[in-house]
Design a protein around this motif. Structure first.
Motif, short mmCIF file in Angstrom:
data_model
loop_
_atom_site.label_atom_id
_atom_site.label_comp_id
_atom_site.label_asym_id
_atom_site.label_seq_id
_atom_site.Cartn_x
_atom_site.Cartn_y
_atom_site.Cartn_z
N ALA A 233 -85.01 38.89 -3.15
CA ALA A 233 -86.05 38.39 -2.23
C ALA A 233 -86.88 39.54 -1.65
N GLY A 234 -86.22 40.65 -1.36
CA GLY A 234 -86.92 41.77 -0.72
C GLY A 234 -87.81 42.56 -1.66
N LEU A 235 -87.70 42.31 -2.95
CA LEU A 235 -88.52 43.08 -3.90
C LEU A 235 -89.75 42.33 -4.37
N ARG A 236 -89.68 40.99 -4.39
CA ARG A 236 -90.79 40.12 -4.77
C ARG A 236 -91.01 40.09 -6.28
N ALA A 237 -90.42 39.13 -6.93
CA ALA A 237 -90.68 38.90 -8.36
C ALA A 237 -90.52 37.42 -8.67
N GLY A 238 -91.53 36.86 -9.30
CA GLY A 238 -91.46 35.47 -9.74
C GLY A 238 -92.25 35.35 -11.03
N TYR A 239 -92.14 34.19 -11.68
CA TYR A 239 -92.86 34.04 -12.94
C TYR A 239 -93.14 32.58 -13.25
#
Ligand code: PLP
Length: 365
Positions: A233-239
């Motif tokens: 969550a703290g790094l921010r990655a989605g797709y």
């Protein structure tokens, strides 16, 4: 109380777009008090895996250089994992950012985006920033999407429909059959986003599988995140995964370099550690089911949750309930009609169920 619709109070010295001047500020889940538990943001309670930390440290050595703008290594990894072509995967800094790109690709002011309500509190913000009007279709009494009403809400101005399964905050899933019927009945030139942020926690075999729908329906996109089960969550990655032409439009709607090298490398390491993560996911699923069973024993009428959270339908008693939770060290997400509690640390379960026992005694359920 958390109020996701809190308004900014300052008057700006410059001419602002009215929708920005009046925009609600996203209200983040509050931190835990000393000795308490932050169960307000559906995060994983587990610390990062050592292999992920090592990947972050390795990537830190290279941050004088720009990241790979297209995050090709991560896209390749995701495509292989989901058995799709690389042209079908778009990544972004969190799935909410990818959703914003999807909406940017299809809708402007005057257009409409249909979604269930209550659902993920980030949806209204995305619409406010991009311009289209939110058409919010109330959930049914069972906390599930009312798909018939959502179909009826589609007009000539509709550019996208968002389906959230499991739905945040009620935890309910849509079945594959009902989504298939919905997609077959909706106009084929309207984007349908299936937001599956909590997919890894789903154990209901009838639940929708967005990936299985995209092969036959070019207007369907599945939206995924590494913030929840993957613990980033703290790094921010989605797709997003979908038709190559739709994905090309999503990519065109983003800025270059949105994912940092650190995020890209950590995401790849987290995907590689899926076996280790599966144990953690199973732990959360068992804990969720245990909490839900405890709530039912106490007399709660809960909606069956397939996410890493449970929904307490506290209605008019919500403020009192939130105070009781807080007294027991539980910071949850408080909405006007109920409270969403993340399945968190093992030690949080007992104070949570002690609090819910006290709350339910005062409820008319
Ligand atoms: C249903 C749903 N979709 C999307 C998101 C956004 O996740 P992220 O932007 O961290 O990937 C969340 C976060 O809570 C969510 O609950």
């Amino acid at each position: 109380m958390d109020d996701p619709r809190q308004q900014p109070s300052e008057t700006a010295p410059i001419k602002l777009r009215p929708e920005i001047a009046n925009a609600a500020v996203y209200q983040q889940g509050r931190p835990a008090p000393e000795g308490g538990f932050k169960l307000s943001s559906n995060e994983t309670p587990f610390p990062p895996l050592p292999s992920v930390v090592a990947a972050i440290e390795g990537a830190a050595e290279t941050i004088n250089r720009y990241p790979d703008s297209a995050a090709r290594g991560l896209v390749r990894r995701l495509a292989a994992m989901h058995h799709v072509d690389e042209s079908q995967v778009a990544v972004g800094p969190g799935s909410i950012a990818v959703l914003r790109q999807l909406v940017t690709a299809v809708a402007v002011s005057g257009d409409e985006v249909v979604y269930a309500w209550r659902s993920f509190e980030g949806y209204p913000s995305v619409m406010t920033l991009n311009g289209p009007t939110s058409v919010q279709v109330p959930l049914g009494a069972d906390g599930r999407h009312d798909l018939d009403a959502m179909l009826e809400a589609i007009t000539d101005r509709t550019r996208a429909v968002l389906l959230c399964s499991p739905n945040n905050p009620t935890g309910t899933v849509l079945t594959h059959d009902e989504v298939e019927r919905f997609v077959a009945s909706a106009p084929s030139d309207v984007l349908i986003v299936i937001d599956e942020a909590y997919l890894e926690f789903v154990r209901d075999e009838d639940a929708v599988d967005g990936l299985a729908l995209i092969a036959d329906h070019r207007n369907v996109v599945t939206l995924r995140t590494l913030s929840k089960a993957y613990g980033l969550a703290g790094l921010r990655a989605g797709y997003a995964i979908g038709d190559p032409a739709v994905i090309a439009a999503v990519r065109a709607s983003g800025l270059p370099f949105e994912l940092t090298t650190v995020t890209i490398e950590a995401a790849k390491a987290a995907l590689d550690a899926r076996d280790e993560l599966d144990e953690r996911i199973e732990t959360i699923v068992r804990r969720r089911n245990g909490i839900e069973a405890g709530l039912i024993d106490q007399g709660w009428h809960v909606t069956p949750s397939q996410g890493n959270f449970v929904w307490l339908p506290t209605g008019d008693d919500t403020l009192r309930a939130a105070e009781i939770l807080e007294r027991h060290g539980i910071i949850a997400r408080v909405f006007p009609e109920g409270i969403r509690v993340t399945v968190g640390e093992r030690e949080s379960v007992e104070p949570l169920l002690t609090a819910t026992a006290e709350i339910v005694r005062g409820l008319e359920v």
